[in-house]
Write a protein that holds these residues in place. Sequence first.
Motif, PDB file in Angstrom:
ATOM      1  N   HIS A 212       0.732  -1.186   0.281  1.00 24.81           N
ATOM      2  CA  HIS A 212       0.048   0.212   0.035  1.00 24.81           C
ATOM      3  C   HIS A 212       0.787   1.295   0.040  1.00 24.81           C
ATOM      4  O   HIS A 212       0.576   2.193  -0.869  1.00 24.81           O
ATOM      5  CB  HIS A 212      -0.934   0.202   1.173  1.00 24.81           C
ATOM      6  N   GLY A 213       1.874   1.101   0.852  1.00 23.42           N
ATOM      7  CA  GLY A 213       2.944   2.427   0.930  1.00 23.42           C
ATOM      8  C   GLY A 213       3.421   2.684  -0.504  1.00 23.42           C
ATOM      9  O   GLY A 213       3.526   3.614  -1.027  1.00 23.42           O
ATOM     10  N   SER A 214       3.918   1.707  -1.298  1.00 23.09           N
ATOM     11  CA  SER A 214       4.390   1.661  -2.514  1.00 23.09           C
ATOM     12  C   SER A 214       3.224   2.442  -3.616  1.00 23.09           C
ATOM     13  O   SER A 214       3.882   3.196  -4.302  1.00 23.09           O
ATOM     14  CB  SER A 214       4.911   0.209  -3.058  1.00 23.09           C
ATOM     15  N   LEU A 215       2.266   1.777  -3.526  1.00 20.04           N
ATOM     16  CA  LEU A 215       1.015   2.542  -4.186  1.00 20.04           C
ATOM     17  C   LEU A 215       1.050   4.023  -4.017  1.00 20.04           C
ATOM     18  O   LEU A 215       0.982   4.703  -5.233  1.00 20.04           O
ATOM     19  CB  LEU A 215      -0.201   1.619  -4.146  1.00 20.04           C
ATOM     20  N   LEU A 216       0.939   4.191  -2.869  1.00 15.66           N
ATOM     21  CA  LEU A 216       0.775   5.590  -2.606  1.00 15.66           C
ATOM     22  C   LEU A 216       1.816   6.473  -3.111  1.00 15.66           C
ATOM     23  O   LEU A 216       1.840   7.573  -3.750  1.00 15.66           O
ATOM     24  CB  LEU A 216       0.746   5.851  -1.029  1.00 15.66           C
ATOM     25  N   ARG A 217       3.186   5.875  -2.780  1.00 13.63           N
ATOM     26  CA  ARG A 217       4.274   6.839  -3.512  1.00 13.63           C
ATOM     27  C   ARG A 217       4.376   6.844  -4.712  1.00 13.63           C
ATOM     28  O   ARG A 217       4.766   7.688  -5.394  1.00 13.63           O
ATOM     29  CB  ARG A 217       5.690   5.986  -2.948  1.00 13.63           C
ATOM     30  N   ILE A 218       3.966   5.764  -5.759  1.00 11.70           N
ATOM     31  CA  ILE A 218       4.304   5.553  -6.925  1.00 11.70           C
ATOM     32  C   ILE A 218       2.951   6.726  -7.625  1.00 11.70           C
ATOM     33  O   ILE A 218       3.231   7.562  -8.454  1.00 11.70           O
ATOM     34  CB  ILE A 218       3.741   4.348  -7.735  1.00 11.70           C
TER      35      ILE A 218
ATOM     36  N   GLU B 174       3.531  10.142  -9.715  1.00 16.64           N
ATOM     37  CA  GLU B 174       2.838  10.269 -11.236  1.00 16.64           C
ATOM     38  C   GLU B 174       1.819  11.284 -11.310  1.00 16.64           C
ATOM     39  O   GLU B 174       1.746  11.995 -12.513  1.00 16.64           O
ATOM     40  CB  GLU B 174       2.343   8.900 -11.853  1.00 16.64           C
ATOM     41  N   PHE B 175       1.281  11.651 -10.239  1.00 16.62           N
ATOM     42  CA  PHE B 175       0.023  12.440 -10.200  1.00 16.62           C
ATOM     43  C   PHE B 175       0.228  13.681  -9.446  1.00 16.62           C
ATOM     44  O   PHE B 175      -0.606  14.596  -9.193  1.00 16.62           O
ATOM     45  CB  PHE B 175      -1.337  11.881 -10.191  1.00 16.62           C
ATOM     46  N   GLY B 176       1.364  13.829  -8.803  1.00  9.61           N
ATOM     47  CA  GLY B 176       1.392  14.957  -7.612  1.00  9.61           C
ATOM     48  C   GLY B 176       0.628  14.964  -6.569  1.00  9.61           C
ATOM     49  O   GLY B 176       0.587  16.183  -6.098  1.00  9.61           O
ATOM     50  N   LYS B 177      -0.081  13.852  -6.384  1.00 10.03           N
ATOM     51  CA  LYS B 177      -1.134  13.871  -5.072  1.00 10.03           C
ATOM     52  C   LYS B 177      -0.773  13.129  -4.209  1.00 10.03           C
ATOM     53  O   LYS B 177      -0.354  11.845  -4.258  1.00 10.03           O
ATOM     54  CB  LYS B 177      -2.465  13.666  -5.614  1.00 10.03           C
ATOM     55  N   ARG B 178      -0.626  13.549  -2.918  1.00  9.58           N
ATOM     56  CA  ARG B 178      -0.172  12.822  -1.737  1.00  9.58           C
ATOM     57  C   ARG B 178      -1.286  12.424  -0.941  1.00  9.58           C
ATOM     58  O   ARG B 178      -2.135  13.389  -0.602  1.00  9.58           O
ATOM     59  CB  ARG B 178       0.882  13.677  -0.901  1.00  9.58           C
TER      60      ARG B 178
END
Lengths: 174, 174
Positions: free
Chosen positions: A16-22, A26-30
Amino acid sequence: MKRIAIDMDEVIADSHGSLLRIYESEFGKRILPEEVQGRSWEELVGEDHAAHIRRYPSREGFFRALEPIADSQQVLKALMEHYEVFIVSAATEFPLSPNEKLAWLAEYFPFISWRNVVLCGDKSIIAADYLIDDHLKNLRTFTGTPLLFSAPHNLRVTGYERLHSWQDVAARFL
Amino acid sequence: MKRIAIDMDEVIADSHGSLLRIYESEFGKRILPEEVQGRSWEELVGEDHAAHIRRYPSREGFFRALEPIADSQQVLKALMEHYEVFIVSAATEFPLSPNEKLAWLAEYFPFISWRNVVLCGDKSIIAADYLIDDHLKNLRTFTGTPLLFSAPHNLRVTGYERLHSWQDVAARFL
């Protein structure tokens, strides 16, 4: 010796952490893990972006780059002194993932034998006394004692004994 | 629906045939499958050459290049109409093999879902009604009905119900 089957993604590997980082790269949204709180990707980022995120695990290298979940290495090693521990990961859905998962385990969990690793699809074929997993679909069909490991996506789930962390796992079994 | 777990190497994939072909191409010595008759590699080719042969499965591409065992595709497909069929392969010993095995299954058994594929080490974790396997070590710990599938290396083994071919599998189950 009782046998404990332990899931990989969201239990020992922080997918999940990796999905959020990618997604952020890519979309500049944290998105903070606290924001997820049981909400689906669709609720969090809308259908189009959710479809993007759901394809990240099919990318080469995704599973090799994950971080281990906090305390999983030490506690799992301690469990092995009292239990027969198997890693049981739903990997066959992503045809590039099995070799990456084995290489990842060899790096972060070198004390686990290849004999005790299972890469599968439907986990109803697993015979064990306990299953620690973050997905209801895996816990529902399990014939032993199912234990829900907390992950951002399952925080609203009820009806299962819940382990919030690897410290909880240690308290439950050691 | 009863569940049948089916091994890969020597049951649906002809790994023994590939070992003989590679050995012949490297050492110029042809061994006929009939010569094997339950004899170990050491008995057949001596210790040095046997050690060579035992390393072939670690080579990249080995498992991707195997031929399917005669009649396995048609009979397995027919079994799926009456049974829940899982492929259960001891793959984690060879860290390069899982992805090759998935690609091989996608080519020769495209009708098997990823949900029904298990790549593991110790098969005592498998819960099924039947296990069709060529190795005693897998059949011994199985809690359902073990069925020995004939392979050149196991022809002297007794004490298990034996299936000589996929025609035998069809006669036993269909």
